[in-house]
Scaffold this motif. Structure first.
Motif, mmCIF file in Angstrom:
data_model
loop_
_atom_site.group_PDB
_atom_site.id
_atom_site.type_symbol
_atom_site.label_atom_id
_atom_site.label_comp_id
_atom_site.label_asym_id
_atom_site.label_seq_id
_atom_site.Cartn_x
_atom_site.Cartn_y
_atom_site.Cartn_z
ATOM 1 N N LEU A 100 61.836 -43.534 153.365
ATOM 2 C CA LEU A 100 62.392 -43.294 152.028
ATOM 3 C C LEU A 100 61.482 -43.853 150.948
ATOM 4 C CD1 LEU A 100 66.188 -43.932 152.644
ATOM 5 C CD2 LEU A 100 64.952 -41.764 152.598
ATOM 6 N N LEU A 101 60.882 -45.020 151.208
ATOM 7 C CA LEU A 101 59.948 -45.590 150.232
ATOM 8 C C LEU A 101 58.708 -44.712 150.101
ATOM 9 C CD1 LEU A 101 59.082 -47.886 148.343
ATOM 10 C CD2 LEU A 101 58.140 -49.066 150.344
ATOM 11 N N VAL A 102 58.218 -44.230 151.228
ATOM 12 C CA VAL A 102 57.041 -43.354 151.199
ATOM 13 C C VAL A 102 57.369 -42.038 150.501
ATOM 14 C CG1 VAL A 102 55.400 -42.094 152.648
ATOM 15 C CG2 VAL A 102 56.054 -44.424 153.249
ATOM 16 N N SER A 103 58.604 -41.546 150.665
ATOM 17 C CA SER A 103 58.983 -40.300 149.998
ATOM 18 C C SER A 103 58.937 -40.446 148.483
ATOM 19 C CB SER A 103 60.386 -39.871 150.444
ATOM 20 O OG SER A 103 61.379 -40.747 149.936
ATOM 21 N N VAL A 104 59.211 -41.654 147.981
ATOM 22 C CA VAL A 104 59.107 -41.894 146.532
ATOM 23 C C VAL A 104 57.670 -41.690 146.069
ATOM 24 C CG1 VAL A 104 59.352 -43.627 144.724
ATOM 25 C CG2 VAL A 104 61.088 -43.455 146.510
ATOM 26 N N ALA A 105 56.721 -42.275 146.831
ATOM 27 C CA ALA A 105 55.310 -42.139 146.464
ATOM 28 C C ALA A 105 54.836 -40.695 146.611
ATOM 29 C CB ALA A 105 54.461 -43.065 147.331
ATOM 30 N N LEU A 106 55.245 -40.022 147.689
ATOM 31 C CA LEU A 106 54.810 -38.641 147.902
ATOM 32 C C LEU A 106 55.390 -37.700 146.855
ATOM 33 C CD1 LEU A 106 55.021 -38.310 151.806
ATOM 34 C CD2 LEU A 106 52.981 -38.565 150.380
ATOM 35 N N THR A 107 56.639 -37.952 146.442
ATOM 36 C CA THR A 107 57.239 -37.109 145.405
ATOM 37 C C THR A 107 56.501 -37.267 144.087
ATOM 38 O OG1 THR A 107 59.397 -37.296 146.476
ATOM 39 C CG2 THR A 107 59.380 -36.567 144.188
ATOM 40 N N PHE A 108 56.127 -38.498 143.763
ATOM 41 C CA PHE A 108 55.361 -38.734 142.535
ATOM 42 C C PHE A 108 54.004 -38.026 142.608
ATOM 43 C CE2 PHE A 108 52.265 -41.282 140.134
ATOM 44 C CZ PHE A 108 52.822 -41.202 138.874
ATOM 45 N N LEU A 109 53.333 -38.135 143.756
ATOM 46 C CA LEU A 109 52.048 -37.453 143.914
ATOM 47 C C LEU A 109 52.212 -35.940 143.834
ATOM 48 C CD1 LEU A 109 50.398 -39.547 146.786
ATOM 49 C CD2 LEU A 109 49.821 -39.564 144.354
ATOM 50 N N LEU A 110 53.325 -35.436 144.372
ATOM 51 C CA LEU A 110 53.595 -34.000 144.292
ATOM 52 C C LEU A 110 53.751 -33.552 142.851
ATOM 53 C CD1 LEU A 110 54.288 -31.283 145.650
ATOM 54 C CD2 LEU A 110 56.666 -32.054 145.747
#
Length: 202
Positions: A100-110
């Motif tokens: 879930l923490l990584v999904s925050v970073a990946l969503t921002f990068l997206l």
């Protein structure tokens, strides 16, 4: 001489073999549609699955770079490849440890990637206004920017479902693509196997 008569026997057999496997493409497309529907039904689980996929790819990439570093002749290159591989491997491990923490970073990068890609398309379309279809490029750039801004405006709350939504949409599109490809192969196979009428006797 027709194109078919010039085609090598191996290539002709390969094409015929592919046409006879049309059912597998349709079956795979149906499976992807089912998985896409499941992903739509639970976007949080789909988001975690997409993070796991990215984490797996990063772990594999990190291990490959670490192994490659031991084959580099110079110390500078060795430490550069080793450090890059370790960072990739650590990022992949974090994807499994806290998806879930990584999904925050990946969503921002997206979101950032979509905005940057939209701006690039917009710039290319405006620069090449004399080319045919430049308006479509500009329109695609504007839509991409808007999607990126929408994702960014809801970040980080939407990190729970954005990646899952993209995964679900991709699975459904891939599913329809495989189904359409299989149906096309089936039509081509039936046309190819249809007996050609013999010429009338003189």
């Amino acid at each position: 001489m027709t194109f078919g008569s010039e085609m090598p026997d191996e290539l002709r057999e390969a094409i015929h073999e592919t046409r006879t496997k049309w059912g597998w493409f349709v079956f795979l497309g149906i499976l992807l549609l089912i998985f896409g529907g499941i992903a739509f039904g639970n976007l949080v689980v789909a988001t975690v699955a997409s993070v796991y996929l990215v984490g797996t790819l990063m772990l594999i990439g990190g291990i490959v770079e670490i192994i490659h570093s031991f084959g580099v002749k110079t110390w500078g290159g060795f430490f550069l490849w080793l450090l890059s591989g370790l960072l990739y491997a650590i990022a992949g491990f974090l994807a499994f440890y806290n998806p879930l923490l990584v999904s925050v970073a990946l969503t921002f990068l997206l979101a950032v990637s979509l905005i940057a890609s939209g701006l690039l398309r917009l710039w290319i379309g405006i620069r090449d206004r004399s080319a045919s279809g430049w308006g479509w490029i500009v329109a695609a750039g504007i839509v991409t920017i808007l999607v990126g801004l929408i994702i960014a405006s809801g970040w980080p709350v939407n990190s729970l479902w954005v990646l899952g939504l993209f995964l679900a949409i991709d699975l459904i599109f891939q599913g329809w693509t495989f189904i359409a490809f299989g149906i096309t192969l089936r039509s081509a196979a039936h046309h190819h196997l249809k007996p050609t009428p013999s010429p009338p006797a003189p």
